[in-house]
Design a protein around this motif. Structure first.
Motif, PDB file in Angstrom:
ATOM      1  N   UNK A 237      38.243  36.393  28.744  1.00 47.86           N
ATOM      2  CA  UNK A 237      39.426  36.106  29.559  1.00 47.86           C
ATOM      3  C   UNK A 237      39.636  34.609  29.709  1.00 47.86           C
TER       4      UNK A 237
ATOM      5  N   UNK B 271      44.773  45.423  40.257  1.00 48.38           N
ATOM      6  CA  UNK B 271      44.354  44.246  39.514  1.00 48.38           C
ATOM      7  C   UNK B 271      44.434  43.036  40.446  1.00 48.38           C
ATOM      8  N   UNK B 272      43.378  42.252  40.482  1.00 44.60           N
ATOM      9  CA  UNK B 272      43.456  41.044  41.304  1.00 44.60           C
ATOM     10  C   UNK B 272      42.811  39.837  40.623  1.00 44.60           C
ATOM     11  N   UNK B 273      41.498  39.866  40.389  1.00 43.80           N
ATOM     12  CA  UNK B 273      40.868  38.639  39.870  1.00 43.80           C
ATOM     13  C   UNK B 273      40.610  38.705  38.371  1.00 43.80           C
TER      14      UNK B 273
ATOM     15  N   UNK C 146      39.169  30.792  40.199  1.00 40.80           N
ATOM     16  CA  UNK C 146      39.171  32.215  40.517  1.00 40.80           C
ATOM     17  C   UNK C 146      38.225  32.457  41.695  1.00 40.80           C
ATOM     18  N   UNK C 147      38.081  33.724  42.064  1.00 41.57           N
ATOM     19  CA  UNK C 147      37.236  34.086  43.209  1.00 41.57           C
ATOM     20  C   UNK C 147      35.742  33.938  42.929  1.00 41.57           C
TER      21      UNK C 147
ATOM     22  N   UNK D 218      46.372  40.833  46.674  1.00 38.79           N
ATOM     23  CA  UNK D 218      47.469  41.055  45.733  1.00 38.79           C
ATOM     24  C   UNK D 218      47.974  39.710  45.223  1.00 38.79           C
ATOM     25  N   UNK D 219      48.033  39.563  43.914  1.00 37.92           N
ATOM     26  CA  UNK D 219      48.572  38.330  43.333  1.00 37.92           C
ATOM     27  C   UNK D 219      50.089  38.322  43.488  1.00 37.92           C
TER      28      UNK D 219
ATOM     29  N   UNK E 267      48.609  35.520  37.281  1.00 38.42           N
ATOM     30  CA  UNK E 267      47.190  35.834  37.189  1.00 38.42           C
ATOM     31  C   UNK E 267      46.514  35.205  38.408  1.00 38.42           C
ATOM     32  N   UNK E 268      45.318  35.635  38.682  1.00 42.36           N
ATOM     33  CA  UNK E 268      44.599  35.017  39.817  1.00 42.36           C
ATOM     34  C   UNK E 268      44.447  33.520  39.598  1.00 42.36           C
ATOM     35  N   UNK E 269      44.233  33.141  38.360  1.00 44.29           N
ATOM     36  CA  UNK E 269      44.070  31.716  38.054  1.00 44.29           C
ATOM     37  C   UNK E 269      45.366  30.961  38.364  1.00 44.29           C
TER      38      UNK E 269
ATOM     39  N   UNK F 223      37.921  39.158  36.845  1.00 52.31           N
ATOM     40  CA  UNK F 223      36.601  38.678  36.425  1.00 52.31           C
ATOM     41  C   UNK F 223      35.461  39.331  37.213  1.00 52.31           C
TER      42      UNK F 223
ATOM     43  N   UNK G  56      35.079  39.792  40.434  1.00 50.73           N
ATOM     44  CA  UNK G  56      34.659  39.103  41.659  1.00 50.73           C
ATOM     45  C   UNK G  56      35.331  39.635  42.923  1.00 50.73           C
TER      46      UNK G  56
ATOM     47  N   UNK H 275      27.019  32.478  49.791  1.00 53.50           N
ATOM     48  CA  UNK H 275      27.296  33.647  50.625  1.00 53.50           C
ATOM     49  C   UNK H 275      26.275  34.717  50.273  1.00 53.50           C
TER      50      UNK H 275
ATOM     51  N   UNK I 221      36.325  42.447  48.034  1.00 51.31           N
ATOM     52  CA  UNK I 221      36.866  41.484  48.985  1.00 51.31           C
ATOM     53  C   UNK I 221      38.056  42.083  49.719  1.00 51.31           C
TER      54      UNK I 221
ATOM     55  N   UNK J 242      45.710  46.729  49.735  1.00 49.61           N
ATOM     56  CA  UNK J 242      45.522  46.378  48.330  1.00 49.61           C
ATOM     57  C   UNK J 242      44.062  46.506  47.903  1.00 49.61           C
TER      58      UNK J 242
END
Lengths: 746, 282, 154
Positions: B36, C37-39, A669-670, A183-184, A264-266, C41, C43, B182, C132, C100
């Motif tokens: 994005x 909503x998390x990333x 990001x991830x 969670x962001x 945002x994740x960023x 993109x 991932x 990974x 993840x 989450x």
């Protein structure tokens, strides 16, 4: 031991999608906000021009530091919005509020900020040098970049080294990582008639409340913090949430409309707090028989641009750095440096993962030097009941010996081997001691308040600000309460965390949720039980079981509900407050000695690795982690806490690393910040033990953090046993492993 | 925002001619991410996923794989399992299940990432990319089509229809491997594919491609020549690896990553070859 | 554009911008916030939903590609307030901590079991490898999916 446990109260809504997290909340007339971030590690903000942004349809306002209604920045604190000088890349400098998130995003991209880049200091060692390129907080009267420093001194290390037959000196380095809750970070601020309500995930609601009040220029009784469902914390969601909440509140107070700000994740990556990277240099002296005579530790941590909880992190690191060993002569000196890197804060484990990586790697290096078995060397030096640890504290409730016994039984080290494909296999081990809760150097008192109320229908509500961040603590508290009151678990519920109603229980940190929160519940529930006993006048030795008040022989007198109703009809309040006050600790800042934590917990871990010598890829085939947690409240959830900590530690060990170029983080990001996936964990055995009841009424130890500290050294030790290559820098990336193997071959 | 969804190839080509600046969209796993990140601001979209020709895998004299075939479909295709299992194996290492549901063969080619997982497999399989423009179709080998990171040499108005490749023969030996940080959701640190034919114990028609090592896909002709007509042999494989490593150095010069990649390429290539040879014995 | 598709077995019709993501469509337009909503993109898998039987990241799926598709989200798993076997297994096996990642995990697991009712542990791990989780270390989740598969077969 009941290994079946019980199902948590909060999970049903989480599997149906009904659980409402912060970003799921919507209020009528709500605005959305996005921050504008500084792209330089240090820069003077010359001008912020929002003209173009204001032209975007839907944008309603642009807010800068001057718009923050209250205190924007305390000394060396992270500012809500950078005002004159931004001290790290990612710092927010302005907030754009709009009718939609899309408009806010477009607006934020169009805000023009003129910066004058300033010289920055990015290397913590350089920051601490006698003539650093920059002293960050000169205006606050600081003459150097020391964010904090802690020392531990015991005996005379020079004497210890003179006695030693073997002396080793080694340097270990740990990297910058991120909490990475899925969670962001988010907050929704809703203006009220006379104050503000903020809906936000967090681990310390009263801290958020105090800081939001400060930032908004409001009294604390005008600020209400309400927790929605929380999507993980891992030590985060504290100061980052303060910053987000105050930004959202600034918009809310300026516009009179609710405002949501979700990073945002960023943004989480670029601006959010991080785990302190450490450089740790150890010098250890030992006799040939393995007895350690002296250890000297010099450490430097990178605090980044703001102080945050560096104090608690460095303190814990200094206290624990010498490991769970009885060593007569110890000198530890760890400093944290202000730099222009993104700020560091507590991350699950505080300073333990860093120092445990170093000290437990060192023990294996020493074992190799002495040609001793790693387990035998540990047994030779570990603390026992009554041992005096590095800070001069006499230890009680020590169980590390039994942890090692169990480890040997379940995870024998065995011999290294080579697979038919040429891959190298071996096992490695590590063990730890870990101070419980805040410790003596904390600014916050280690107290937890909790209220328990019985209602006329016999149901019971618990009011606490210990936060359900995912660890199951609320269900554990309900269970503790239900046991005291002799009620089925379903009859007891932890009420939503809302500072309008719940007392301050302190931070859900330092693995104190169950110890402090649980004991507070117990105290409150016992008081309530005493009150309700009054309903059975003339009866002695009334016991509470199965929803009844009973005589000692089990004869039922009245139901719990009837007891509540009788009390209420007589005008007796059927609620009780519980206040847990942790046993005293204390620290002598002159002598660098003291009672650091009121208790310690112990654990041990083993890792089996398979190294591909071609690629440098390390697979951790088997991980076993056992922790003595005294008394287990809910076995499967205790396992879950350990397993989760282990998985997080596996990422720390192998893949997670925030890298920067010229002070700007490269990971956005991830896709480049790599958490372990389900395919990266092969076998994971999490084993909570009930060896020695902890010294509190419930007998519980914390379980949240210790498991984050042992994977890195166990894997490092396994790699060394498999290949001869010793890795002293985290993480063990393809490149580092391959390079270490090449050196070993030569 | 125009979002065009042609349902026939002719329609797709004429829409593309009309709107050459529109972004061609298939699975969106790259387009939406780039949008994005602000690296792409589409004026409009041309969704090619409903064009039947692009969705097919068929096995005639050659095998044709449509550009809008997803990685999941490659992974699970019975045709590919029988005649080009290499491509299925490469597809199975892409991203994650969710990404494999959407990412397409054509997208993997068009994006021209040096770390793309399908490209070494397609290159080693000697696939020809079939490209259609208004003027007709042309075919191009990947090393000719892809000219650098993100640079796929398509003319305006051209669309990738798919690839054609020859079915593996009974004597074909192959292997695919990928180094990731990974085991899922991994961008290749290095990947590679080899296809060869074994005739009377000797290796013939060796095709070798190592990815994420050079700026564009290349066949390592020097190494291939070393192996041609030889018996499988550990030392020989290592020498082939050295040739690959040398060729990478010549192609890229010394870079930050060379310290890792050059020595790894030697052994990685040798292992690819060993695995291919071993597959023959099984 | 006018968009018509099937969401959790019910037809949906609405006016949308075709370049809106399915994630925004679900969360902002339809107020169905179970999908997380998390990333953004592709991932992390927190926004995983099932489209025409396949697991996809809703953050990468554009509304313009949705017409006529069958979409399942976490809200479609339980029927009449009764948890599905998979959801119940997540409860029983303590596979949920912060929750989450849970909706996305459930949808990936569901997509697996639709195609492969008797997966091996390795197949389960592979099916969940695009999701993840920071809390659990995956062990309990993998167990839960395995148990749900067994229950489904009995």
């Amino acid at each position: 031991m009941d290994q079946k446990g019980f199902i948590r109260a909060d999970v049903r809504e989480k599997v149906t999608g009904e659980a409402r997290y912060g970003d799921d909340l919507v209020f009528s007339r709500m605005l959305y906000a996005r921050a504008v971030h500084c792209p330089h590690p240090r820069a003077r903000i010359l001008k912020i021009d929002g003209k173009k942004a204001m032209e975007i349809p839907g944008v309603v306002g642009i807010y800068t530091a001057g718009d923050v209604p209250g205190l924007n920045q305390g000394p060396q604190d992270k500012p809500m919005l950078a005002s004159e000088i931004a001290n790290s890349a990612g710092d927010g400098v302005a907030v754009v509020a709009a009718e939609t998130q899309e408009a806010a995003d477009r607006g934020a991209a169009l805000v023009e900020v003129a910066y004058e880049p300033l010289p920055a200091v990015l290397d913590p060692e350089e920051a601490l040098a006698s003539r650093p390129p920059v002293v960050l907080y000169q205006e606050d009267g600081l003459t150097d970049n020391v964010a904090c420093r802690h020392r531990v001194v015991k005996g005379d290390v020079e004497k210890g080294f003179r006695e030693a037959e073997v002396i080793l000196e080694r340097t270990y380095r740990t990297q910058r990582i991120q909490h990475s809750a899925i969670e962001a970070d988010t907050a929704v601020a809703v203006p009220e008639k006379d104050g503000i309500t903020v809906y936000c995930p967090c681990k310390f609601p009263y801290h958020i409340k105090a800081r939001v009040a400060q930032g908004c220029g409001l009294a604390q009784n005008q600020v209400r913090i309400v927790q929605p469902a929380i999507g993980g914390s891992f030590g985060g969601k504290d100061i980052d949430i303060v910053v987000i909440a105050v930004r959202a509140a600034t918009v809310a107070l300026r516009t009179g409309r609710p405002c949501k700000m979700t990073w945002s994740r960023e943004e989480c990556m670029q601006e959010g707090s991080k785990r302190h990277p450490f450089r740790l240099t150890y010098r250890v002296g030992a006799m040939r028989d393995g007895r350690i005579t002296a250890i000297k530790i010099d450490g430097v941590a990178d605090a980044g641009a703001y102080r945050s909880r560096s104090l608690a992190t460095i303190w814990r690191a200094a206290v624990e750095a010498a490991g769970p060993y009885e060593i007569p002569n110890v000198e530890t000196d760890i400093r944290a440096a202000f730099t222009n890197n993104v700020y560091s804060d507590a991350v699950r484990g505080f300073g333990s993962p860093q120092v445990d990586f170093a000290s437990e790697s060192l023990i294996d290096e020493l074992a190799r030097e002495l040609n001793m078995d790693p387990l035998a060397l540990r047994r030779r030096n570990i603390v026992h009941e009554g041992s005096v640890n590095a800070t001069g504290q006499v230890l009680t409730g020590v169980s590390i010996d039994r942890c090692l016994d169990r480890l040997e039984e379940l995870f024998p080290l065995g011999e290294p081997s080579v697979t038919p494909e040429g891959k190298l296999r071996a096992r490695g081990i590590a063990c730890l001691h870990r101070g419980e809760s805040y410790g003596a150097a904390a600014r916050d008192a280690d107290v937890a308040g909790t209220d328990v109320r019985a209602f006329a229908d016999g149901s019971v509500g618990i009011y606490t600000s210990i936060s359900e961040v995912g660890q199951g603590t609320h269900t554990a508290m309900a269970k503790i309460c239900a046991d005291v009151l002799g009620l089925p678990l379903e009859q007891v519920r932890v009420c939503p965390v809302d500072t309008a109603f719940v007392p301050d229980s302190g931070a859900t940190a330092g693995s104190r949720g169950t110890i402090s929160g649980g004991n507070a519940v117990r105290i409150a529930a016992e008081s309530l039980r005493d009150i309700l006993r009054g309903a059975a006048e003339g009866e002695e030795d009334v016991i509470f079981q199965d929803g009844w008040l009973c005589r000692k022989d089990g004869r039922r007198l009245m139901t719990f509900r009837e007891a509540v109703q009788i009390c209420q009809s007589r005008g007796v309040r059927t609620d009780a407050a519980g206040q847990w006050v942790a046993p005293r600790t204390g620290w002598d800042f002159e002598k660098h000695q003291g009672k650091t934590y009121y208790s310690f917990s112990y654990g041990a871990a083993g890792a089996e690795v398979e190294i591909d010598p071609v690629t440098g890829k390390v697979e951790v085939l088997d991980l076993l982690c056992l922790h003595d947690i005294g008394k287990i409240v809910n076995y499967p959830e205790a396992c879950g806490q350990i397993a989760g900590g282990v998985a997080m530690a596996l990422g720390y060990t192998l893949t997670e690393e925030l890298e920067s170029r010229d002070g700007v983080l490269k990971n956005k990001n991830f896709d480049t910040y790599l958490l372990p996936t389900a395919m990266d964990i092969h076998r994971l055995r999490a084993i909570p033990l009930e060896e020695t009841a902890a010294e509190n009424p419930l007998g519980v130890h914390g379980v949240g953090e210790a498991s984050t500290a042992l994977v890195a050294p166990a894997v490092a030790n396994a790699i060394a046993r498999a290949s001869g290559a010793r890795l002293r820098t985290l993480p063990f990336s393809l490149e580092r492993v391959r390079s270490a193997l090449e050196k070993e071959e030569r | 925002m125009e979002f065009l969804r042609p349902q026939a190839l002719e329609e797709a080509l004429s829409l593309l001619a009309e709107h050459p600046a529109y972004t061609i969209l298939a699975g969106g796993t790259d387009v939406v991410v780039r949008r994005r990140e602000g690296r792409l601001a589409p004026e409009g979209y041309l969704d090619v996923t409903l064009v039947p020709e692009l969705r097919e895998i068929w096995n005639g004299e050659s095998i044709f794989v449509g550009a809008a075939v997803t990685c999941r479909e490659l992974e699970e295709s019975p045709i590919l399992a029988a005649v080009c299992p290499l491509l299925a194996a490469a597809a199975s290492t892409v991203g994650s299940p969710q990404i494999r549901s959407r990412a397409t063969l054509g997208g993997n080619v068009a994006n021209a990432s040096p770390a793309a997982d399908l490209i070494p497999a397609l290159t080693a399989a000697d696939a020809q990319v079939v490209i259609q423009g208004r003027q007709g179709t042309r075919r191009a080998a990947l090393p000719d089509l892809i000219q650098g990171p993100g640079r796929c040499a398509l003319e305006p108005g051209e669309l990738i229809l798919g690839v054609v490749l020859e079915p593996f023969r009974e004597t074909a030996r192959w292997s695919f491997d990928k180094i990731g940080r990974r085991n899922a959701l991994a961008i290749a640190r290095m990947n590679g594919a080899v296809v060869l034919e074994e005739e009377g114990g000797q290796m013939r028609n060796v095709r070798l491609c190592v990815g994420a090592a050079a700026r564009r896909p290349v066949r390592f002709r020097g190494a291939e020549a070393l192996l041609e007509g030889q018996n499988p042999d550990k030392d020989l494989f290592r020498r082939a690896g050295e040739a690959v490593s040398q060729a990478i150095l010549e192609e890229t010069g010394m870079r930050e990553s060379s310290r890792y990649k050059l020595p790894v390429a030697v052994e990685f290539t040798a292992r690819l070859l060993e695995n291919a040879a071993r597959r023959g014995q099984a | 554009m006018k968009l018509e598709f099937i969401l959790n077995d019910k037809p949906v019709s609405l006016e949308v911008e075709p370049d809106m993501t399915l994630l925004d469509l679900l969360r902002e337009r339809l107020q169905m916030t179970g999908t997380k909503r998390s990333c953004g993109v592709g991932e992390c898998g927190a926004c995983t939903v099932i489209v025409d039987g396949e697991p996809v990241n809703a953050c990468l799926y554009l509304a313009g590609q949705l017409p006529g598709r069958w979409v399942y989200t976490v809200e479609g798993l339980s029927k009449d307030g009764k948890l599905s076997a998979l959801q119940q297994a997540f409860l029983d096996h303590h596979a949920v901590q912060c929750g989450f990642c849970t909706p996305g995990m459930l949808m990936s697991a569901k997509a697996l079991l639709l195609k492969n009712p008797h997966p091996t542990e390795a197949e389960i791990r592979r099916a969940l490898s695009g999701n993840l989780c920071r809390c659990t270390g995956y062990e309990a989740i993998v167990e839960a999916v395995g148990a749900a598969a067994e229950r489904g077969s009995s």
